[in-house]
Design an enzyme around this catalytic site. Structure first.
Site, PDB file in Angstrom:
ATOM      1  N   GLU A 109      -0.702  -6.498   7.835  1.00 22.09           N
ATOM      2  CA  GLU A 109      -0.005  -7.781   7.704  1.00 22.09           C
ATOM      3  C   GLU A 109       1.410  -7.740   8.293  1.00 22.09           C
ATOM      4  O   GLU A 109       2.056  -8.791   8.444  1.00 22.09           O
ATOM      5  CB  GLU A 109       0.090  -8.187   6.230  1.00 22.09           C
ATOM      6  CG  GLU A 109      -1.171  -8.799   5.650  1.00 22.09           C
ATOM      7  CD  GLU A 109      -2.326  -7.816   5.535  1.00 22.09           C
ATOM      8  OE1 GLU A 109      -2.110  -6.701   5.052  1.00 22.09           O
ATOM      9  OE2 GLU A 109      -3.443  -8.160   5.975  1.00 22.09           O
TER      10      GLU A 109
ATOM     11  N   VAL B  63       2.882   2.649   5.278  1.00 19.43           N
ATOM     12  CA  VAL B  63       2.378   4.031   5.346  1.00 19.43           C
ATOM     13  C   VAL B  63       0.861   3.975   5.432  1.00 19.43           C
ATOM     14  O   VAL B  63       0.199   3.454   4.534  1.00 19.43           O
ATOM     15  CB  VAL B  63       2.801   4.834   4.095  1.00 19.43           C
ATOM     16  CG1 VAL B  63       2.137   6.202   4.094  1.00 19.43           C
ATOM     17  CG2 VAL B  63       4.318   4.985   4.050  1.00 19.43           C
ATOM     18  N   LEU B  64       0.338   4.495   6.517  1.00 24.02           N
ATOM     19  CA  LEU B  64      -1.116   4.589   6.700  1.00 24.02           C
ATOM     20  C   LEU B  64      -1.526   6.032   6.484  1.00 24.02           C
ATOM     21  O   LEU B  64      -0.942   6.947   7.076  1.00 24.02           O
ATOM     22  CB  LEU B  64      -1.488   4.150   8.116  1.00 24.02           C
ATOM     23  CG  LEU B  64      -1.378   2.648   8.384  1.00 24.02           C
ATOM     24  CD1 LEU B  64      -1.371   2.374   9.880  1.00 24.02           C
ATOM     25  CD2 LEU B  64      -2.520   1.901   7.713  1.00 24.02           C
ATOM     26  N   ILE B  65      -2.515   6.216   5.630  1.00 25.11           N
ATOM     27  CA  ILE B  65      -3.025   7.574   5.388  1.00 25.11           C
ATOM     28  C   ILE B  65      -4.507   7.581   5.724  1.00 25.11           C
ATOM     29  O   ILE B  65      -5.270   6.744   5.226  1.00 25.11           O
ATOM     30  CB  ILE B  65      -2.781   8.004   3.931  1.00 25.11           C
ATOM     31  CG1 ILE B  65      -1.273   8.001   3.646  1.00 25.11           C
ATOM     32  CG2 ILE B  65      -3.366   9.400   3.684  1.00 25.11           C
ATOM     33  CD1 ILE B  65      -0.896   8.261   2.202  1.00 25.11           C
TER      34      ILE B  65
ATOM     35  N   ARG C 260       7.366  13.331   4.993  1.00 23.15           N
ATOM     36  CA  ARG C 260       8.118  12.494   5.936  1.00 23.15           C
ATOM     37  C   ARG C 260       8.883  11.359   5.265  1.00 23.15           C
ATOM     38  O   ARG C 260       9.585  10.605   5.926  1.00 23.15           O
ATOM     39  CB  ARG C 260       7.166  11.954   7.005  1.00 23.15           C
ATOM     40  CG  ARG C 260       6.803  13.029   8.007  1.00 23.15           C
ATOM     41  CD  ARG C 260       5.509  12.740   8.733  1.00 23.15           C
ATOM     42  NE  ARG C 260       5.176  13.824   9.662  1.00 23.15           N
ATOM     43  CZ  ARG C 260       4.674  15.000   9.286  1.00 23.15           C
ATOM     44  NH1 ARG C 260       4.455  15.260   8.028  1.00 23.15           N
ATOM     45  NH2 ARG C 260       4.412  15.932  10.189  1.00 23.15           N
TER      46      ARG C 260
ATOM     47  N   THR D 213     -13.082   6.513   6.713  1.00 21.30           N
ATOM     48  CA  THR D 213     -13.651   5.540   7.655  1.00 21.30           C
ATOM     49  C   THR D 213     -12.726   5.357   8.851  1.00 21.30           C
ATOM     50  O   THR D 213     -11.706   6.036   8.972  1.00 21.30           O
ATOM     51  CB  THR D 213     -13.853   4.179   6.961  1.00 21.30           C
ATOM     52  OG1 THR D 213     -12.550   3.625   6.704  1.00 21.30           O
ATOM     53  CG2 THR D 213     -14.626   4.325   5.662  1.00 21.30           C
TER      54      THR D 213
ATOM     55  N   HIS E 182     -10.890   2.750   9.363  1.00 20.25           N
ATOM     56  CA  HIS E 182      -9.811   1.808   9.041  1.00 20.25           C
ATOM     57  C   HIS E 182      -8.469   2.261   9.608  1.00 20.25           C
ATOM     58  O   HIS E 182      -7.712   1.481  10.171  1.00 20.25           O
ATOM     59  CB  HIS E 182      -9.671   1.693   7.518  1.00 20.25           C
ATOM     60  CG  HIS E 182     -10.118   0.378   6.986  1.00 20.25           C
ATOM     61  ND1 HIS E 182     -11.397   0.161   6.564  1.00 20.25           N
ATOM     62  CD2 HIS E 182      -9.461  -0.790   6.826  1.00 20.25           C
ATOM     63  CE1 HIS E 182     -11.503  -1.089   6.143  1.00 20.25           C
ATOM     64  NE2 HIS E 182     -10.350  -1.693   6.303  1.00 20.25           N
TER      65      HIS E 182
ATOM     66  N   TRP F  96       0.864  -1.196   0.000  1.00 18.09           N
ATOM     67  CA  TRP F  96       0.000   0.000   0.000  1.00 18.09           C
ATOM     68  C   TRP F  96       0.891   1.233   0.000  1.00 18.09           C
ATOM     69  O   TRP F  96       1.911   1.262   0.689  1.00 18.09           O
ATOM     70  CB  TRP F  96      -0.888   0.023   1.260  1.00 18.09           C
ATOM     71  CG  TRP F  96      -2.232  -0.621   1.077  1.00 18.09           C
ATOM     72  CD1 TRP F  96      -2.486  -1.954   0.992  1.00 18.09           C
ATOM     73  CD2 TRP F  96      -3.498   0.037   0.985  1.00 18.09           C
ATOM     74  NE1 TRP F  96      -3.825  -2.178   0.842  1.00 18.09           N
ATOM     75  CE2 TRP F  96      -4.475  -0.966   0.837  1.00 18.09           C
ATOM     76  CE3 TRP F  96      -3.897   1.373   1.011  1.00 18.09           C
ATOM     77  CZ2 TRP F  96      -5.836  -0.671   0.722  1.00 18.09           C
ATOM     78  CZ3 TRP F  96      -5.250   1.671   0.894  1.00 18.09           C
ATOM     79  CH2 TRP F  96      -6.204   0.648   0.753  1.00 18.09           C
TER      80      TRP F  96
HETATM   81  C1  DLZ Z   1      -7.525  -1.439   4.009  1.00 20.65           C
HETATM   82  C2  DLZ Z   1      -6.372  -0.490   4.106  1.00 20.65           C
HETATM   83  C3  DLZ Z   1      -6.590   0.891   4.140  1.00 20.65           C
HETATM   84  C4  DLZ Z   1      -7.945   1.479   4.100  1.00 20.65           C
HETATM   85  N1  DLZ Z   1      -5.583   1.750   4.193  1.00 20.65           N
HETATM   86  C5  DLZ Z   1      -4.310   1.265   4.235  1.00 20.65           C
HETATM   87  C6  DLZ Z   1      -3.211   2.155   4.292  1.00 20.65           C
HETATM   88  O1  DLZ Z   1      -3.321   3.380   4.272  1.00 20.65           O
HETATM   89  N2  DLZ Z   1      -1.961   1.612   4.377  1.00 20.65           N
HETATM   90  C7  DLZ Z   1      -1.741   0.248   4.391  1.00 20.65           C
HETATM   91  O2  DLZ Z   1      -0.578  -0.191   4.497  1.00 20.65           O
HETATM   92  N3  DLZ Z   1      -2.789  -0.600   4.320  1.00 20.65           N
HETATM   93  C8  DLZ Z   1      -4.038  -0.132   4.224  1.00 20.65           C
HETATM   94  N4  DLZ Z   1      -5.094  -0.989   4.143  1.00 20.65           N
HETATM   95  C9  DLZ Z   1      -4.818  -2.455   3.983  1.00 20.65           C
HETATM   96  C10 DLZ Z   1      -4.626  -3.206   5.315  1.00 20.65           C
HETATM   97  O3  DLZ Z   1      -3.379  -2.879   5.907  1.00 20.65           O
HETATM   98  C11 DLZ Z   1      -4.642  -4.735   5.048  1.00 20.65           C
HETATM   99  O4  DLZ Z   1      -3.735  -5.046   4.055  1.00 20.65           O
HETATM  100  C12 DLZ Z   1      -6.021  -5.227   4.640  1.00 20.65           C
HETATM  101  O5  DLZ Z   1      -7.031  -4.810   5.526  1.00 20.65           O
HETATM  102  C13 DLZ Z   1      -6.036  -6.783   4.561  1.00 20.65           C
HETATM  103  O6  DLZ Z   1      -5.786  -7.343   5.841  1.00 20.65           O
END
Ligand code: DLZ
Length: 164
Positions: free
Chosen positions: A64, A86-88, A133, A92, A94, A28
């Site tokens: 994961e 990287v989570l953005i 970053r 929602t 999530h 991602w």
């Molecule tokens: C589902 C999801 C969402 C909405 N956003 C991210 C993100 O910004 N960064 C990331 O690494 N993964 C995201 N995922 C996927 C979840 O980490 C995961 O791969 C799925 O929910 C399957 O377990």
């Protein structure tokens, strides 16, 4: 004002010669993860880690990372792992759930296995924050500090601490 935030380097440069490093990275937000990973590897090698001693594995997303890091640490002897994602934040919940689960999970992997796990996850409210970053630079071309460098540094320091 510069110089008040972020990682201050230790007085002595740590010597990473001979260390074996596992990198687990999410697919991602791949471009940003790539920039962070490259910076981490560059710092590792600048501290003496051989690029042959760095194994890189891909997983789907940040959620994961804890499981994959634990599974891969069990397969081969590593001195340290860096788990990168990287989570953005979206519309929602999530973001909150994945950020919490992956943070707690990675801490648990390190404590359970006795092998240090470096927390290489950016948890950003906007894409712009993530671009800054990761050293890529935001819309106005302003470039920020690449946190991957700090993760490479922390990895060598923690591996040495754990090996002594
Ligand atoms: C589902 C999801 C969402 C909405 N956003 C991210 C993100 O910004 N960064 C990331 O690494 N993964 C995201 N995922 C996927 C979840 O980490 C995961 O791969 C799925 O929910 C399957 O377990």
């Amino acid at each position: 004002m510069a110089g008040h935030k972020g990682l201050t380097l230790a007085a002595e440069k740590p010597n990473g010669t001979g260390l074996k490093v596992l990198i687990v990275r999410a697919r991602w937000n791949a471009e940003i993860v790539e920039s962070l990973t490259s910076a981490a590897v560059a710092r590792l090698t600048s501290l003496g880690v051989s690029s042959d001693d760095v194994d890189v594995h891909f997983v789907s997303g940040a959620f994961e990372l804890p499981f994959a890091t634990k599974a891969l640490l069990a397969k081969k002897r590593y001195d340290v792992a860096i788990s990168i994602g990287v989570l953005i934040k979206g519309d929602t919940m999530h973001f909150e759930y994945i950020a919490d689960a992956s943070t707690q999970g990675l801490m648990r992997v390190g404590l359970d296995t006795g092998i240090p796990v470096i927390f290489g996850i950016l948890t950003c409210l906007t894409e712009e924050q993530a671009l800054l970053r990761s050293g890529i630079g935001g819309a106005d071309k302003k470039t920020g500090h690449n946190h991957g460098e700090d993760w490479g540094q922390a990895a060598v320091e923690m591996a040495l601490l754990n090996n002594h």
